[in-house]
Structure formats: structure tokens, C-alpha cells
Motif scaffolding. Structure first.
Motif, PDB file in Angstrom:
ATOM      1  N   VAL A  50       7.869  49.695  11.353  1.00  0.00           N
ATOM      2  CA  VAL A  50       8.727  51.033  11.255  1.00  0.00           C
ATOM      3  C   VAL A  50      10.115  50.766  11.653  1.00  0.00           C
ATOM      4  CG1 VAL A  50       8.640  53.413  12.169  1.00  0.00           C
ATOM      5  CG2 VAL A  50       6.445  52.129  12.043  1.00  0.00           C
ATOM      6  N   THR A  63       8.509  59.468  16.044  1.00  0.00           N
ATOM      7  CA  THR A  63       7.843  58.420  16.945  1.00  0.00           C
ATOM      8  C   THR A  63       6.483  58.942  17.536  1.00  0.00           C
ATOM      9  OG1 THR A  63      10.057  57.095  17.185  1.00  0.00           O
ATOM     10  CG2 THR A  63       8.147  56.490  18.427  1.00  0.00           C
ATOM     11  N   ILE A  66       3.812  59.312  14.927  1.00  0.00           N
ATOM     12  CA  ILE A  66       3.163  58.120  14.333  1.00  0.00           C
ATOM     13  C   ILE A  66       2.269  57.647  15.796  1.00  0.00           C
ATOM     14  CG2 ILE A  66       3.737  55.659  13.781  1.00  0.00           C
ATOM     15  CD1 ILE A  66       6.207  56.600  12.561  1.00  0.00           C
ATOM     16  N   ASP A  67       2.686  57.450  16.763  1.00  0.00           N
ATOM     17  CA  ASP A  67       1.986  57.208  17.793  1.00  0.00           C
ATOM     18  C   ASP A  67       0.854  57.750  18.355  1.00  0.00           C
ATOM     19  OD1 ASP A  67       3.835  55.049  18.014  1.00  0.00           O
ATOM     20  OD2 ASP A  67       4.989  55.847  19.756  1.00  0.00           O
ATOM     21  N   ALA A  70      -1.661  56.616  15.913  1.00  0.00           N
ATOM     22  CA  ALA A  70      -1.940  55.146  15.931  1.00  0.00           C
ATOM     23  C   ALA A  70      -2.625  54.690  16.887  1.00  0.00           C
ATOM     24  CB  ALA A  70      -0.583  54.404  16.067  1.00  0.00           C
ATOM     25  N   VAL A  77       1.563  49.064  15.657  1.00  0.00           N
ATOM     26  CA  VAL A  77       2.770  49.807  15.075  1.00  0.00           C
ATOM     27  C   VAL A  77       3.867  48.905  15.860  1.00  0.00           C
ATOM     28  CG1 VAL A  77       4.315  51.656  14.898  1.00  0.00           C
ATOM     29  CG2 VAL A  77       1.868  52.117  14.817  1.00  0.00           C
ATOM     30  N   TYR A  79       7.767  48.654  16.072  1.00  0.00           N
ATOM     31  CA  TYR A  79       9.204  49.113  15.803  1.00  0.00           C
ATOM     32  C   TYR A  79      10.331  48.134  15.719  1.00  0.00           C
ATOM     33  CZ  TYR A  79       7.022  53.722  16.609  1.00  0.00           C
ATOM     34  OH  TYR A  79       6.101  54.791  16.556  1.00  0.00           O
ATOM     35  N   ILE A  98       7.328  51.345   7.054  1.00  0.00           N
ATOM     36  CA  ILE A  98       7.529  52.545   6.964  1.00  0.00           C
ATOM     37  C   ILE A  98       9.014  52.521   7.357  1.00  0.00           C
ATOM     38  CG2 ILE A  98       7.628  55.026   8.269  1.00  0.00           C
ATOM     39  CD1 ILE A  98       4.645  54.420   9.033  1.00  0.00           C
ATOM     40  N   GLY A 275       6.260  62.072  10.992  1.00  0.00           N
ATOM     41  CA  GLY A 275       5.757  61.082  11.425  1.00  0.00           C
ATOM     42  C   GLY A 275       4.435  60.609  11.425  1.00  0.00           C
ATOM     43  N   ALA A 276       3.603  61.779  11.655  1.00  0.00           N
ATOM     44  CA  ALA A 276       1.831  61.864  11.483  1.00  0.00           C
ATOM     45  C   ALA A 276       1.520  61.495  10.080  1.00  0.00           C
ATOM     46  CB  ALA A 276       1.627  63.091  12.053  1.00  0.00           C
ATOM     47  N   ALA A 278       3.254  60.154   7.850  1.00  0.00           N
ATOM     48  CA  ALA A 278       3.716  58.695   7.217  1.00  0.00           C
ATOM     49  C   ALA A 278       2.564  57.567   7.866  1.00  0.00           C
ATOM     50  CB  ALA A 278       5.132  58.410   7.945  1.00  0.00           C
ATOM     51  N   PHE A 279       2.296  57.746   8.863  1.00  0.00           N
ATOM     52  CA  PHE A 279       1.136  57.034   9.612  1.00  0.00           C
ATOM     53  C   PHE A 279      -0.005  56.836   9.083  1.00  0.00           C
ATOM     54  CE2 PHE A 279      -2.478  55.885  12.145  1.00  0.00           C
ATOM     55  CZ  PHE A 279      -2.195  54.579  12.682  1.00  0.00           C
TER      56      PHE A 279
END
Length: 465
Positions: A50, A63, A66-67, A70, A77, A79, A98, A275-276, A278-279
Motif C-alpha cells: 500500500v 489506513t 484497510i487494517d 486485513a 499489508v 505500507y 494499492i 480503504g475498506a 480497496a482492501f
């Protein structure tokens, strides 16, 4: 000018997106509840790289989105920051990148290493994309203009546009004009601002308003940074209560401006959900699953599959709810970051200690004996108790510094507290510690001497023969 093909979104799903708070509650249900599909598609933990925009004020919210997903999946992930993204090994082990912003060489390396690239928020130039996740930029522009015409129907309006070469910026401007074109008495003046030119935009805004006193009715600022620039300029001109300020990217500082009355509206681009999503798409790419495509963006590369995140206007009526959601999620993201940093420290210290032991083992025997002797001497000096001692005290002093920060992370206050504690240590305890240290040192010295004696004896026998 770019165009977007859209399919109709049902009212029910739209309402779900509007009601979703950035705390992530019910997110799996909304995005599609599934049981760790990564384990089915991959035999080992996969990596998603990312690269985010370091200057995006909502970076931590992205972030967090995403986390949060994840941590529920068997996916790592990674970064990348500005110091590592230019390294040729930055993408080692990654199958998907990403990409929001970062080192230009990162995209070239991704193409060379056959790493799938999923864009976030904007379309990077010169790279074939697997897809893009972006807020509805054109809708954002329309919402900004609608907020304006609810207050103003004539006069001059200044638009502070972001980078004119970006697809999202072009769509935002198109959204503004699609609404304002219906109001012939409103005249537009647009100032484009490529990255890093915000100070120029501020000067252009100031100069224009000074040359046209009393004519400018409102300022539309497309990005959070431009909103901050416009706010500063209006305050310096003492026009922050007379000229309307409308933002296109809600942040904690912009929401604070709304609460203070120096900005009338903003647009919640839902960075957490960006972010969500994208993940989720990156994970589908990892598992070679089909993407749930309902939109696409037309660019120089052709049609790009797009996941469009719904946006909504921030008004005085819903300000308190949205502001609370942003603050709460940001605090949670900051707490997660602190925990990750604290978790990484012991590993780093363990590695350092291991390296130190290896270095110590590589020293010669004479160095070991010197180090041992030095250590023993220090221990004896530390443990010696002068004759006639009846009482020993230890003073432990701790100092705590507490910093108070505003919404922009600036320190606005500092508080220091000092705690001093005096402990009484029985002299007998120190004497026992001294004896134990002496005994341990003597045993070690005898063992070393015995080894040396054996070595010397063996050497004499060989010589005699």
C-alpha cells in the motif's frame, strides 16, 4: 474531459452507504460477509503493498479501513513510505499494490514485477490498472454547487481546483459546472493548483478579491489543503464571515471550521470506506476472483473497472454526527498505530541484543577476560557497603510530560508532573547481593583458569613428545 459510465444504484443500497458510520460497524455485512476467502485461494499468507499520499489529512482513516478488514484475513499489508517506496525491493513478496501516491518508480517496478495495481482516488499516468476505488468525484462537485445555490443565486464565485491533470479533479469541476450552468447570474473564476502550489493559489485568491471588492460571494475549495488556504486568506482579509466557504473533502479541521461558523458546508468522501473497499478488491485480485464491477472510468488507458464510493453533504444539521464519527475513528486509528509501534519495538530490541551477542562472541579470549574483569570490578564497586552503615535509602524520581493537541496535531498546551519516591533498603540486602556477585565472579574466574591450565598442559605434552 473524462467520462464515467454508471449503472443505477438501488435506493436501499444507497441508504445503507449513507447511514454507514466510519467506525466500521457492520462493515463485513455491507461489503459482503465471507469466511476468509484468502485461505481458499492461497496456500500461504499473501502480501498487499500500500502506497498512500503522505499529505492526505485523511490518510489514517483510509489506513483504518484497510487494517480493520486485513486483521480478519490471512493477508499481510505492507505500507510503503517515501523512504522505502523507491527501493527496487519494496514490492518483494507483494502480489497487489494499492496506489494513491508515492515514488514514481514504484509503478514502473510493479509493471516489471507483474504486480497488479489498484488505484485509489485518482488515476496515475502511464500504468495499466486492474481497477480503481474512488469517491464519486462528479457527485462531490454537484453537492458543493448545490450547497452554494441554496445560499447564493448571483455574483462571482471562485473555484479553487486541484491538479487539473488528474481525472478526479476534472470530474469535480465538471460536477460544479453542471449545476452552476443553470444559474446565468453566477460568474465563475477558476484557479488550478498542481501539487505544491497551494501558496500560489492563496496569493491568487487574495489578489483577485482585493481587485474585486464586494463582488465575490463564495469560494469552492476542491481539496482539504485548498480549503485551509482559502480559510486563511479570508481571515486575513476579514471576509471569513462575509464570503461563503464550501469544501469538497471533509477533514477534522474543516469540520471544526464548520462548527466555528467560518465554513458553511463540506462533502464527506468516506475515507474509511475507501480503504475498506480497496482492501476487498485487492483481496479479490489476490484470489483471482471476479470483481463486483458496476461502474467504469474512461481514461487514456481505456475503460478501467471502478468501485465508486458514495459521498454526502455535511450540513449544520448532520455536522455533529459526522464530526463525532471522524474524531472517534481517527482516535481509534491513532491508538492502533501506537500499539503496532510498541509491538515492533521489542522485536527490534531483540534483534539488536542478538547482534550484540554475536559481536561479543567474535572477540578474542583476551578481550573476553578484560571485559569480564571490568564487569567484576564495576559490580564490586556498586555493591560495596561502607562500614558502620545502619540505613540505606534509594530515591526514584519520575517525570511525566503530557501534551494537549488541537485537531491539526499542533501542541497547544503542555503539562509536566514529577513524582519522587524514597525507598529504604536494608544494608544486609546489599551485603548479600555483594557476596552473591563475588561468588559468581570467583566461580567464573576459576572455570576460565581451569580451561587455560588444561590447554597449557596439552601444549606441554605435545612439545615433550
Amino acid at each position: 474531459m473524462t467520462k464515467r459510465k454508471r449503472t443505477l444504484v438501488s435506493f436501499f443500497s444507497f441508504c445503507l452507504c449513507l447511514s454507514l458510520t466510519t467506525s466500521g460497524c457492520g462493515l463485513q455485512a455491507l461489503l459482503g460477509n465471507k469466511n476468509k476467502t484468502s485461505s481458499a485461494g492461497t496456500s500461504k499468507t499473501s502480501t498487499i503493498a500500500v502506497s498512500l499520499n503522505a499529505n492526505d489529512p485523511n490518510k489514517l482513516l483510509i489506513t483504518k479501513g484497510i487494517d480493520d478488514l486485513a486483521k480478519k484475513e490471512d493477508v499481510k499489508v505492507k505500507y510503503l513510505d517515501s523512504s522505502t517506496s523507491g527501493d527496487d525491493s519494496a514490492l518483494n513478496g507483494a502480489k497487489v499494490l494499492i496506489y494513491q501516491a508515492g515514488n514514481a518508480s514504484l509503478l514502473k517496478n510493479a509493471q516489471t514485477d507483474k504486480v497488479s495495481v489498484l488505484a485509489l482516488s485518482q488515476v496515475p499516468a502511464g500504468i495499466n490498472l486492474t481497477g480503481i476505488v474512488t469517491p464519486d468525484q462528479e457527485k462531490t462537485g454537484e453537492l458543493m454547487a448545490q450547497s452554494l445555490v441554496s445560499k447564493v443565486s448571483e455574483g462571482q464565485v471562485i473555484i479553487l481546483q486541484g491538479d487539473p491533470s488528474e481525472t478526479g479533479s476534472q470530474e469535480l469541476l465538471a460536477g460544479n459546472k453542471s449545476v452552476l450552468s443553470k444559474y446565468p447570474k453566477i460568474s465563475l473564476q477558476t484557479f488550478a493548483s498542481p501539487p505544491g502550489s497551494e501558496s500560489t493559489a492563496k496569493q491568487s485568491l487574495t489578489d483577485y478579491m482585493q481587485k474585486n471588492p464586494g463582488k465575490v460571494q463564495a469560494v469552492l475549495a476542491h481539496t482539504a489543503k485548498l480549503g485551509e488556504v482559502a480559510s486563511d486568506a479570508l481571515k486575513q482579509l476579514q471576509l471569513d464571515k462575509k464570503v461563503l466557504l464550501i469544501g469538497g473533502q471533509a477533514t477534522i479541521p474543516s469540520l471544526e471550521r464548520m462548527a466555528g461558523g467560518s465554513q458553511i458546508s463540506d462533502v464527506d468522501t468516506n475515507p474509511y470506506l475507501q480503504g475498506a473497499n480497496a482492501f476487498q478488491w485487492a483481496q479479490k485480485i489476490l484470489n483471482k476472483e471476479s470483481l463486483d464491477i458496476s461502474d467504469s472510468i474512461t481514461s487514456e488507458q481505456g475503460e478501467i473497472p471502478a468501485k465508486i464510493v458514495q459521498v454526502k453533504t455535511v450540513t449544520p444539521e448532520n455536522l455533529a454526527v459526522i464530526q463525532k464519527s471522524y474524531v472517534k475513528t481517527m482516535q481509534s486509528a491513532e491508538q492502533d498505530q501506537k500499539q503496532q509501534t510498541a509491538k515492533a519495538k521489542p522485536q527490534s530490541q531483540s534483534k539488536t541484543q542478538g547482534d550484540s551477542k554475536n559481536q561479543g562472541g567474535s572477540q578474542d579470549q583476551g578481550g573476553d577476560q578484560q571485559g569480564s574483569g571490568g564487569s567484576d570490578n564495576q559490580g564490586q564497586n556498586k555493591g560495596n557497603v561502607p562500614p558502620g552503615v545502619k540505613k540505606v535509602t534509594e530515591t526514584v524520581k519520575t517525570e511525566t510530560t503530557r501534551e494537549y493537541l488541537d485537531g491539526q496535531g499542533k501542541v497547544i498546551g503542555t503539562e509536566k508532573t514529577t513524582n519522587e519516591q524514597v525507598k529504604t533498603v536494608p544494608p544486609e540486602m546489599l551485603q548479600q547481593e555483594q557476596k552473591a556477585q563475588s561468588s559468581q565472579s570467583s566461580s567464573q574466574a576459576q572455570g576460565d583458569q581451569s580451561s587455560q591450565d588444561k590447554g597449557s598442559s596439552g601444549g606441554g605434552g605435545d612439545s615433550g613428545s
